[in-house]
Motif scaffolding. Structure first.
Motif: not given
Length: 303
Positions: A45-48, A50-57
């Motif tokens: 998962a990489s939701p947006e 604060h305006g940018r994609r973040v890899d959270i998994g």
């Protein structure tokens, strides 16, 4: 009548489900892909935020399998993936930072989810919550505890929970480059500089917690933010962040693995397949093993 008079139902649009769907699509086999989440990718998962994609998994992926390497080469040519680093930091309480060298880790400018999206670019994904085992041939591309809600899983593997805490700073100063394993810490197990990982230099740090800490906060994951931030300030000697985001992974990572890359069981005239990163006979669950699992299961369905 052929075995594929009815479509195969693939439940789960992570990379294992996407790999299985790719095999069936290329063979001209009818199938439907269903996913209960709002987006494909599963634990990639990489939701947006604060305006940018973040890899959270998953934090990165490695490449060992020659066939997977060919796919990664295509991703690299398309600008979807690029090599990141072979060296991570190693942190521990009351110890000086060290480094550890291993295989090359790969990163994605658009987040790991973008890889699954590219695999499924021409595949419709139905947003469906599956309450029971669908009719016909079925692929359950998911953690064993989730598959066990629908049917009996052969020798199921348990999973550990993980909380991902994303923290944003005005300025980020770290005692390591790129990412770090954290040893002997009661709260934090892995850290990734998401600005280095994404390549945009954003002051965003992603922390993955220990399973023990995650279990204590599964009921209300937002309560994990403050103790994780306090731990990071002490561990990294840094300022407090300006924002935080917490994501709960009830089934974050398998505690062990199966001794095969998939299972395919036939009963009452139907076949039920099982795939995911826990199906890895080499004992190292990772993005690559999930892809291998879905690919091997898809090919087994064809035979």
């Amino acid at each position: 009548m052929t075995r594929f008079d009815a479509p195969v139902t693939i439940v789960g649009a992570g990379i294992a489900g996407a790999a299985c769907a790719t095999v069936l699509r290329d063979a001209g086999v009818p199938f439907r892909l269903v996913e209960r989440g709002r987006a494909v990718g599963g634990r990639m998962a990489s939701p947006e935020l604060h305006g940018r994609r973040v890899d959270i998994g998953a934090g990165y992926f490695t490449v060992r399998d020659p066939e997977f390497a060919a796919l990664v080469s295509r991703w690299e040519s398309a600008g979807l993936a690029r090599p990141w680093t072979d060296t991570f930091g190693v942190l521990a309480p009351d110890s000086d930072p060290e480094t550890s060298t291993g295989p090359t880790r790969w990163r994605t400018p658009g987040g790991l989810r973008s890889l699954v999206r590219s695999m499924l670019a021409d595949v419709p994904v139905e947003s469906v919550t599956v309450e029971g085992l669908p009719d016909g041939d079925v692929v359950l591309a998911m953690p064993d505890p989730q598959a066990a809600r629908l049917t009996t899983v052969p020798e199921p593997v348990d999973y550990q929970p993980v909380l991902t805490v994303v923290v944003g700073f005005d300025e980020l100063r770290l005692p390591f480059r790129d990412a770090a394993f954290v040893n002997d810490h009661p709260i934090v197990e892995f850290l990734a500089d998401d600005g280095a990982r994404r390549g945009d230099g954003a002051p965003v740090l992603v922390a993955h917690t220990t399973a023990e800490f995650a279990r204590a906060h599964l009921g209300d994951p937002d309560t994990a933010a403050d103790p994780v931030v306090t731990a990071l300030v002490e561990l990294l000697d840094t300022d407090r962040p300006t924002w935080t985001h917490v994501h709960r992974w009830s089934f974050g990572k398998p505690e062990s693995s199966h001794d095969a890359s998939f299972a395919l069981i036939e009963s009452d005239g139907r076949r039920t397949g099982f795939a995911g990163d826990q199906w890895c006979p080499n004992g190292a669950p990772r993005v690559e093993s999930a892809w291998r699992s879905g690919t091997d299961l898809g090919r087994a369905l064809l035979t």
